[in-house]
Motif scaffolding. Sequence first.
Motif, short mmCIF file in Angstrom:
data_model
loop_
_atom_site.label_atom_id
_atom_site.label_comp_id
_atom_site.label_asym_id
_atom_site.label_seq_id
_atom_site.Cartn_x
_atom_site.Cartn_y
_atom_site.Cartn_z
N PRO A 175 10.05 13.82 -2.50
CA PRO A 175 10.52 14.38 -1.89
C PRO A 175 11.10 15.87 -2.03
CG PRO A 175 11.79 13.05 -2.67
CD PRO A 175 10.50 12.79 -3.16
N ASP A 176 11.69 16.53 -0.98
CA ASP A 176 11.65 18.08 -0.95
C ASP A 176 11.73 19.42 -1.67
OD1 ASP A 176 10.32 19.98 1.36
OD2 ASP A 176 12.12 20.37 1.16
N TYR A 177 13.14 18.37 -2.38
CA TYR A 177 13.66 19.26 -3.50
C TYR A 177 12.84 19.05 -5.48
CZ TYR A 177 15.04 14.81 -6.16
OH TYR A 177 14.38 13.88 -6.57
N PHE A 178 11.71 18.47 -4.81
CA PHE A 178 10.35 18.94 -5.52
C PHE A 178 9.95 20.32 -5.98
CE2 PHE A 178 9.16 14.84 -8.09
CZ PHE A 178 9.92 14.03 -8.00
N ARG A 179 10.33 20.80 -4.74
CA ARG A 179 9.62 21.93 -3.90
C ARG A 179 10.11 22.89 -4.96
NH1 ARG A 179 8.55 22.98 1.88
NH2 ARG A 179 7.10 24.67 1.74
N TRP A 180 11.65 23.43 -5.90
CA TRP A 180 11.93 24.19 -6.24
C TRP A 180 11.43 24.00 -7.83
CZ3 TRP A 180 15.35 27.08 -4.84
CH2 TRP A 180 16.13 27.09 -3.36
N ILE A 181 10.66 23.39 -8.22
CA ILE A 181 10.20 23.19 -9.49
C ILE A 181 9.39 24.73 -9.66
CG2 ILE A 181 7.79 21.92 -10.81
CD1 ILE A 181 8.86 19.17 -10.14
N HIS A 182 8.69 25.09 -8.81
CA HIS A 182 8.12 26.44 -8.24
C HIS A 182 8.63 27.34 -8.72
CE1 HIS A 182 3.90 23.36 -6.72
NE2 HIS A 182 4.85 23.50 -5.69
N GLU A 183 9.47 27.26 -8.19
CA GLU A 183 10.63 28.60 -7.77
C GLU A 183 11.32 28.71 -9.27
OE1 GLU A 183 11.44 30.59 -4.92
OE2 GLU A 183 9.49 29.55 -4.57
N ASP A 184 11.41 27.23 -10.20
CA ASP A 184 11.77 27.61 -11.15
C ASP A 184 11.26 28.30 -12.00
OD1 ASP A 184 14.12 26.91 -10.56
OD2 ASP A 184 14.14 24.30 -11.49
N LEU A 185 9.56 27.67 -12.72
CA LEU A 185 8.68 28.79 -13.12
C LEU A 185 8.30 29.98 -12.71
CD1 LEU A 185 6.84 25.22 -13.42
CD2 LEU A 185 8.22 25.99 -15.59
N ARG A 186 9.02 29.93 -11.86
CA ARG A 186 8.04 31.18 -10.97
C ARG A 186 8.12 32.95 -12.30
NH1 ARG A 186 5.87 32.35 -6.57
NH2 ARG A 186 7.60 30.84 -5.59
N PRO A 187 9.24 32.85 -12.98
CA PRO A 187 9.77 33.80 -13.72
C PRO A 187 8.24 33.79 -14.67
CG PRO A 187 11.24 32.86 -13.57
CD PRO A 187 11.04 31.78 -12.87
N TRP A 188 7.53 32.90 -14.74
CA TRP A 188 6.38 33.07 -15.65
C TRP A 188 5.30 33.00 -15.44
CZ3 TRP A 188 10.87 30.13 -16.50
CH2 TRP A 188 11.60 30.72 -17.47
N ALA A 189 4.39 33.14 -13.77
CA ALA A 189 4.14 32.78 -13.09
C ALA A 189 2.87 33.80 -13.61
CB ALA A 189 3.76 32.46 -11.86
N HIS A 190 3.21 34.78 -13.84
CA HIS A 190 2.06 35.96 -14.03
C HIS A 190 2.10 36.73 -15.13
CE1 HIS A 190 1.87 36.52 -9.32
NE2 HIS A 190 3.11 36.63 -9.18
N THR A 191 3.22 35.83 -16.33
CA THR A 191 2.34 36.16 -17.69
C THR A 191 2.39 34.81 -18.07
OG1 THR A 191 4.92 35.89 -17.92
CG2 THR A 191 4.26 37.88 -17.21
#
Length: 530
Positions: free
Chosen positions: A130-146
């Motif tokens: 389901p489309d709400y799974f896309r928020w997984i990426h948003e929740d983890l974004r603060p650590w995407a680069h570090t």
Amino acid sequence: MRENSGNVWSPLQRNLGFGHGSGQFGHFREVIWRPFMKLSARSYGLYALFLLLLVGAFVCTRMLDYPTIFAGSASSAEKLSTSKSQIYPQKTQTIPLNCNAINHTGTCPRDYPTTPKNDPDNRPSPGTCPDYFRWIHEDLRPWAHTGITRDAIERAKKTANFRLVIVNGKAYVETFEKSFQTRDVFTLWGILQLLRRYPGKLPDLEMMFDCVDWPVIKSTDYNGPDSPVPPPLFRYCGNDDSLDLVFPDWSFWGWIETNIKPWEALSKDLKEGNKRLNWMEREPYAYWKGNPIVAETRQDLLKCNVSENQDWNARLYAQDWGREVQEGYKKSNLASQCIHRYKIYIEGSAWSVSEKYILACDSVTLIVTPHYYDFFTRGLMPMQHYWPVKEDDKCKSIKFSVNWGNNHKKKAIAIGKAASDFIQEELKMDYVYDYMFHLLNQYSKLLKFKPTIPQKATELCSETMACQAEGLQKKFMMDSLVTSPAETSPCTLPPPYDPPSLNAVLRRKENSMRKVELWEKNYWDNHSKQ
């Protein structure tokens, strides 16, 4: 009579073990049929009787091996089932709850499955999540680069109830502080069921979990150029001002303190409850029942109740859980509360578990302006799945909402149906587990260290939790026990939002809410002129 009578005789030849020409049917012809043709007429009767008995005995023996020919009896069906299980192995192995091992050793079974017997890559996929799974990426974004360091995880320990570590498919827990009620117990139980559902598929990881309602990792503390990496902390809800990682709440596996069943069973009860009264037959008012003590906004809601002087189209009830426990939960059956056209959702001290139960009712859900979200509610759209209600003017907003719905019945019915369909189809337990699976997998990819078992941690498995449990806790654990690996792979995680698509979703929500506010304002402006 011919030796081979074509299509009628050939299937019986094959099923009785006779071939054409040579082979078994050739022996039959030489040994039995030809002598029969050479007999005198007087001997035909005796030989025919002998032949009939011989063939009858042969057929009886073949019935044991080929019950599909004689499908009329129950015993044949049973033997068919047995023969099929011998020919076709089970798709998945069962995972028994081995309480004997716990009684003898006090530890988890040594043969606990950590890898599936069959190659999971060969399993079919149920499609895209389901489309709400896309928020997984948003929740983890603060650590995407570090990435996530061990230091960052240790800083999350400040408010955490427990640390969970998964190494080689096994779970280990280090408890810091017991949670309120049994939130921690059933959260851990849910993670263990995930390991049983997808044995060997979860990577090694380490996480901190806080079972308190409100988020604590403030985004303003980590938005500067010299700010440290935020500590990753899992909990049940978040808001726009926090960075806490949102995880499915404990009640999906049961909430014993309120006698709420595990979600798989309860969602079926709610679906059946919807059938008792269709929307047109329900009370044309807005219903709410809950604990008003936990938040001022709920106490303010009670002012909208019907009285001798005013009717705001609301029917509101305070829930006394202490009394309910004493009386055996006779007045808190959720499946029997789908009798109003409208149901109100209002937050407590933060987000409330009740949201999914309210949305599942086929009624139009009136959501008082929320400040928090859980893992799936960001997939809801105002005017499609629910009707927004203003927090600062609840009574007038509720009255308008109910009047609008009663005057636009087809549209109101569609909103209620869209919400219950969302809950029944996109929030079934398969997707709850898959959300957990993808969140933990994506999270583990960010770890910049190799997880190890902490010295103070203890191994955790379904046996150590369920075998010693008693009463309702044991019942809910057994009711929600995963007994075999999933027959399919997890659903496919959709890609992250790009900035334009995310902004489009947020704008759509905002525009829908503004439209309702404008309609409501015009309604009351016209009402004041009358």
